[in-house]
Design a protein around this motif. Structure first.
Motif, PDB file in Angstrom:
ATOM      1  N   ALA A  96       0.752 -14.301   8.198  1.00 35.80           N
ATOM      2  CA  ALA A  96       0.709 -13.863   6.806  1.00 35.80           C
ATOM      3  C   ALA A  96       0.264 -12.404   6.698  1.00 35.80           C
ATOM      4  CB  ALA A  96      -0.234 -14.770   6.013  1.00 35.80           C
ATOM      5  N   LEU A  97      -0.763 -12.028   7.471  1.00 37.95           N
ATOM      6  CA  LEU A  97      -1.250 -10.649   7.463  1.00 37.95           C
ATOM      7  C   LEU A  97      -0.174  -9.674   7.909  1.00 37.95           C
ATOM      8  CD1 LEU A  97      -4.811 -11.068   9.039  1.00 37.95           C
ATOM      9  CD2 LEU A  97      -4.321 -10.343   6.712  1.00 37.95           C
ATOM     10  N   LEU A  98       0.463 -10.005   9.010  1.00 41.37           N
ATOM     11  CA  LEU A  98       1.476  -9.118   9.568  1.00 41.37           C
ATOM     12  C   LEU A  98       2.671  -8.994   8.635  1.00 41.37           C
ATOM     13  CD1 LEU A  98       2.168  -7.402  12.031  1.00 41.37           C
ATOM     14  CD2 LEU A  98       3.284  -9.405  13.011  1.00 41.37           C
ATOM     15  N   SER A  99       3.059 -10.106   8.030  1.00 44.34           N
ATOM     16  CA  SER A  99       4.185 -10.085   7.104  1.00 44.34           C
ATOM     17  C   SER A  99       3.880  -9.196   5.907  1.00 44.34           C
ATOM     18  CB  SER A  99       4.503 -11.508   6.636  1.00 44.34           C
ATOM     19  OG  SER A  99       4.819 -12.333   7.726  1.00 44.34           O
ATOM     20  N   LEU A 100       2.681  -9.356   5.347  1.00 45.53           N
ATOM     21  CA  LEU A 100       2.321  -8.556   4.178  1.00 45.53           C
ATOM     22  C   LEU A 100       2.212  -7.082   4.540  1.00 45.53           C
ATOM     23  CD1 LEU A 100       1.690  -9.287   1.203  1.00 45.53           C
ATOM     24  CD2 LEU A 100      -0.692  -8.842   1.758  1.00 45.53           C
ATOM     25  N   ALA A 101       1.621  -6.780   5.699  1.00 46.78           N
ATOM     26  CA  ALA A 101       1.498  -5.384   6.130  1.00 46.78           C
ATOM     27  C   ALA A 101       2.865  -4.739   6.299  1.00 46.78           C
ATOM     28  CB  ALA A 101       0.715  -5.310   7.440  1.00 46.78           C
ATOM     29  N   LEU A 119      -3.301  -1.122  -1.616  1.00 44.69           N
ATOM     30  CA  LEU A 119      -2.746  -2.364  -2.147  1.00 44.69           C
ATOM     31  C   LEU A 119      -2.907  -3.492  -1.138  1.00 44.69           C
ATOM     32  CD1 LEU A 119      -1.223  -3.436  -4.632  1.00 44.69           C
ATOM     33  CD2 LEU A 119       0.917  -2.797  -3.510  1.00 44.69           C
ATOM     34  N   LEU A 120      -2.667  -3.203   0.120  1.00 45.34           N
ATOM     35  CA  LEU A 120      -2.866  -4.191   1.175  1.00 45.34           C
ATOM     36  C   LEU A 120      -4.347  -4.487   1.371  1.00 45.34           C
ATOM     37  CD1 LEU A 120      -1.815  -6.014   3.395  1.00 45.34           C
ATOM     38  CD2 LEU A 120      -1.555  -4.024   4.868  1.00 45.34           C
ATOM     39  N   GLN A 121      -5.189  -3.463   1.268  1.00 41.49           N
ATOM     40  CA  GLN A 121      -6.628  -3.671   1.441  1.00 41.49           C
ATOM     41  C   GLN A 121      -7.188  -4.595   0.366  1.00 41.49           C
ATOM     42  OE1 GLN A 121      -8.321  -2.810   3.935  1.00 41.49           O
ATOM     43  NE2 GLN A 121     -10.472  -2.788   3.378  1.00 41.49           N
ATOM     44  N   VAL A 122      -6.768  -4.415  -0.882  1.00 44.11           N
ATOM     45  CA  VAL A 122      -7.208  -5.307  -1.958  1.00 44.11           C
ATOM     46  C   VAL A 122      -6.751  -6.733  -1.662  1.00 44.11           C
ATOM     47  CG1 VAL A 122      -6.982  -5.849  -4.417  1.00 44.11           C
ATOM     48  CG2 VAL A 122      -7.246  -3.475  -3.704  1.00 44.11           C
ATOM     49  N   SER A 123      -5.523  -6.879  -1.176  1.00 43.34           N
ATOM     50  CA  SER A 123      -4.995  -8.205  -0.842  1.00 43.34           C
ATOM     51  C   SER A 123      -5.825  -8.867   0.257  1.00 43.34           C
ATOM     52  CB  SER A 123      -3.536  -8.100  -0.395  1.00 43.34           C
ATOM     53  OG  SER A 123      -2.728  -7.528  -1.397  1.00 43.34           O
ATOM     54  N   LEU A 124      -6.233  -8.107   1.264  1.00 44.67           N
ATOM     55  CA  LEU A 124      -7.033  -8.654   2.360  1.00 44.67           C
ATOM     56  C   LEU A 124      -8.370  -9.181   1.868  1.00 44.67           C
ATOM     57  CD1 LEU A 124      -6.457  -5.919   5.114  1.00 44.67           C
ATOM     58  CD2 LEU A 124      -5.494  -8.223   5.076  1.00 44.67           C
ATOM     59  N   VAL A 125      -9.039  -8.390   1.021  1.00 46.42           N
ATOM     60  CA  VAL A 125     -10.350  -8.808   0.505  1.00 46.42           C
ATOM     61  C   VAL A 125     -10.197 -10.048  -0.369  1.00 46.42           C
ATOM     62  CG1 VAL A 125     -12.330  -8.118  -0.905  1.00 46.42           C
ATOM     63  CG2 VAL A 125     -11.292  -6.476   0.661  1.00 46.42           C
ATOM     64  N   ARG A 126      -9.181 -10.053  -1.229  1.00 48.66           N
ATOM     65  CA  ARG A 126      -8.940 -11.248  -2.054  1.00 48.66           C
ATOM     66  C   ARG A 126      -8.719 -12.476  -1.183  1.00 48.66           C
ATOM     67  NH1 ARG A 126      -4.798  -9.809  -7.061  1.00 48.66           N
ATOM     68  NH2 ARG A 126      -6.082  -8.193  -8.063  1.00 48.66           N
ATOM     69  N   PHE A 145      -6.498 -18.795   1.065  1.00 45.97           N
ATOM     70  CA  PHE A 145      -6.300 -17.527   1.768  1.00 45.97           C
ATOM     71  C   PHE A 145      -4.923 -16.944   1.430  1.00 45.97           C
ATOM     72  CE2 PHE A 145      -4.766 -15.054   5.369  1.00 45.97           C
ATOM     73  CZ  PHE A 145      -5.842 -14.234   5.681  1.00 45.97           C
ATOM     74  N   VAL A 146      -3.897 -17.777   1.500  1.00 46.42           N
ATOM     75  CA  VAL A 146      -2.528 -17.328   1.219  1.00 46.42           C
ATOM     76  C   VAL A 146      -2.396 -16.879  -0.233  1.00 46.42           C
ATOM     77  CG1 VAL A 146      -0.125 -18.086   1.045  1.00 46.42           C
ATOM     78  CG2 VAL A 146      -1.493 -18.703   3.041  1.00 46.42           C
ATOM     79  N   ILE A 147      -3.029 -17.598  -1.155  1.00 51.78           N
ATOM     80  CA  ILE A 147      -2.983 -17.217  -2.572  1.00 51.78           C
ATOM     81  C   ILE A 147      -3.568 -15.821  -2.776  1.00 51.78           C
ATOM     82  CG2 ILE A 147      -4.033 -17.705  -4.818  1.00 51.78           C
ATOM     83  CD1 ILE A 147      -3.670 -20.702  -4.121  1.00 51.78           C
ATOM     84  N   GLY A 148      -4.738 -15.580  -2.204  1.00 54.76           N
ATOM     85  CA  GLY A 148      -5.340 -14.254  -2.334  1.00 54.76           C
ATOM     86  C   GLY A 148      -4.488 -13.172  -1.697  1.00 54.76           C
ATOM     87  N   ALA A 194     -16.168 -10.766   2.549  1.00 55.57           N
ATOM     88  CA  ALA A 194     -14.747 -10.426   2.409  1.00 55.57           C
ATOM     89  C   ALA A 194     -14.520  -8.926   2.555  1.00 55.57           C
ATOM     90  CB  ALA A 194     -14.226 -10.911   1.052  1.00 55.57           C
ATOM     91  N   MET A 195     -15.415  -8.112   2.010  1.00 57.67           N
ATOM     92  CA  MET A 195     -15.278  -6.663   2.172  1.00 57.67           C
ATOM     93  C   MET A 195     -15.440  -6.264   3.630  1.00 57.67           C
ATOM     94  SD  MET A 195     -16.918  -4.732  -1.158  1.00 57.67           S
ATOM     95  CE  MET A 195     -18.531  -5.519  -1.128  1.00 57.67           C
ATOM     96  N   ARG A 196     -16.438  -6.858   4.302  1.00 55.73           N
ATOM     97  CA  ARG A 196     -16.617  -6.579   5.734  1.00 55.73           C
ATOM     98  C   ARG A 196     -15.353  -6.948   6.517  1.00 55.73           C
ATOM     99  NH1 ARG A 196     -21.869  -9.175   5.389  1.00 55.73           N
ATOM    100  NH2 ARG A 196     -23.585  -7.684   5.557  1.00 55.73           N
ATOM    101  N   TRP A 197     -14.854  -8.154   6.262  1.00 56.99           N
ATOM    102  CA  TRP A 197     -13.677  -8.649   6.984  1.00 56.99           C
ATOM    103  C   TRP A 197     -12.456  -7.773   6.686  1.00 56.99           C
ATOM    104  CZ3 TRP A 197      -8.889 -10.652   5.604  1.00 56.99           C
ATOM    105  CH2 TRP A 197      -8.184 -11.319   6.624  1.00 56.99           C
ATOM    106  N   GLY A 198     -12.288  -7.383   5.442  1.00 58.14           N
ATOM    107  CA  GLY A 198     -11.167  -6.520   5.092  1.00 58.14           C
ATOM    108  C   GLY A 198     -11.220  -5.194   5.827  1.00 58.14           C
TER     109      GLY A 198
END
Length: 413
Positions: free
Chosen positions: A269-274, A284-291, A312-315, A391-395
């Motif tokens: 999912a991460l790779l596809s969105l990136a 835009l991707l960074q906001v999606s990661l944190v969500r 996770f997928v919804i966010g 979530a911010m750390r992980w993003g």
């Protein structure tokens, strides 16, 4: 150091991240909180606290300070290398504040002033003020057109605040603003469907496999093996010390088995969105990661781990309409996901809806939304803040782990 915080992005004319403004729930008007030493220590002991780098991921930050804090209690641990001091009062109106600004300037700090009077705001405080922030909700268009070009020509840098649409962004950019604060970049540019190029078809096939109840690692491995670049990126990702600190992995199948089904689905999912986001603002991707991470943690706490992957997928996919410049209805028709995920992304009530709304509330420091949803979800506010901090750390970690899709250096102040 900080437990109750949000951050709002400030982008440049190319929609690249320039800085974050930090919003503190426990500070007056979201300003830097000035606590007694005992309370500060208590917060550190009892809450999941963050440092500036944890929050900003080595990006620049704007921090709003009350005059009294700058005069008497300025935190010495802050660095002029990445911190801009934001004022809401013209320093020329207070001799104590003017002296504090002189000292901060001598230490190398840049000063920003939020002002409503564009005619005289900076004249009496120059050369202390480096950046002027203009709140678009308080500045009529005719006032902007009259005064902004002259201010821009004076050499002072201009930030447009509360930019809520791409049309506002374009107008302010054309008038001479340097930076733009708000979530305008999360809006689709046009209501049209983008056809995926052939190079993206492998990712679509992987997404379809990850959504199947009979998920099979061997099938996923066979798909990835057909794309050398994808296989390379997976091995690079799995060997990043933020993901794997224990052993070196050189085999594709070893990497997939090491990650396991849930983490492989996340990686896909991460790779596809990136990949889909490659022509869009990286924030835009960074906001999606944190969500994504926040929604995962909330769902795990409320419903258990079996619901966490869907959250996770919804966010992660909650901004796909902006990424693809399409309406969400058209987007979800093409998503290989469950009906429940699609319904949530379309804005219908579901067990995940409050979680996604809470993530959005955190993004802009809408603390009333956080409080209300804490009660409705029966998750404590302390836990919600802890989840968002994680979530911010992980993003930020994913920003580095997926560094092929992110800039490697922050812009200089």
């Amino acid at each position: 150091m900080f437990a109750f915080i949000a951050r709002e992005p400030i982008l440049d004319k190319e929609q690249e991240l320039f800085a974050y403004e930090l919003l503190f729930r426990d500070g007056e008007n979201d300003a830097f909180p000035s606590h007694p030493a005992k309370k500060t220590e208590l917060i550190k002991q009892r809450f999941n606290t963050l440092g500036i780098d944890d929050i900003a991921g080595e990006q620049n930050v704007f921090i709003h300070f009350l005059p009294e804090t700058l005069i008497n209690h300025f935190p010495e641990e802050l660095s002029a290398d990445n911190v801009v001091i934001e004022l809401t009062q013209n320093p020329s109106m207070d001799s104590g504040l003017m002296k504090a600004c002189e000292e901060l300037k001598s230490k190398g700090f840049k000063l920003a002033l939020s002002g409503d009077n564009l005619e005289s705001t900076i004249l009496t405080s120059y050369p202390y003020i480096d950046i002027l922030k203009v709140d678009l909700s308080k500045a009529p268009t005719n006032m902007l057109e009259k005064h902004v070009p002259a201010l821009a020509a004076s050499g002072i840098q201009l930030v447009a605040e509360k930019v809520s649409s791409l049309e506002q962004f374009a107008m302010c950019r054309d008038l001479g603003f340097d930076y733009f604060q708000g979530y305008f970049f999360t809006q689709p540019e046009a209501k049209s469907v983008k056809e995926l190029p052939a190079s993206k078809l492998t990712l679509v096939e992987l997404l379809s496999q990850s959504a199947r109840p009979d998920f099979d690692l061997e099938t996923v491995a066979a798909i990835i093996e057909r794309d050398a670049a994808l296989a390379y990126l997976l091995l690079r990702f799995i060997n990043n010390p933020m993901v794997n600190k224990r052993l070196k992995i050189t085999s594709l199948r070893h990497a997939l088995k090491y990650l396991g089904e849930v983490e492989v689905k996340k990686f896909i999912a991460l790779l596809s969105l990136a990949s889909l986001n490659e022509n869009k603002p990286l924030e835009l991707l960074q906001v999606s990661l944190v969500r994504a991470k926040f929604c995962e943690l909330c769902a795990a706490a409320k419903y258990g781990k079996e619901k966490a992957m869907s959250a996770f997928v919804i966010g992660l996919f909650s901004l796909l309409d902006a990424i693809l410049d399409s309406d969400m209805t058209t987007v979800v028709e093409k998503l290989p996901t469950s009906v429940e995920i699609k319904q949530t992304l379309l804005g219908f009530d579901s067990e995940y809806r409050n979680i996604l709304d809470t993530a959005k509330g955190f993004e802009s420091g809408l603390w009333s939304v956080v409080i209300e949803n804490s009660e409705s979800m029966a998750i404590s506010q302390q836990d919600l803040h802890s989840f968002f901090n994680d979530a911010m750390r992980w993003g930020n970690e994913m920003r580095l782990a997926l560094s092929d899709f992110f800039p490697k250096a922050k812009p200089s102040l």
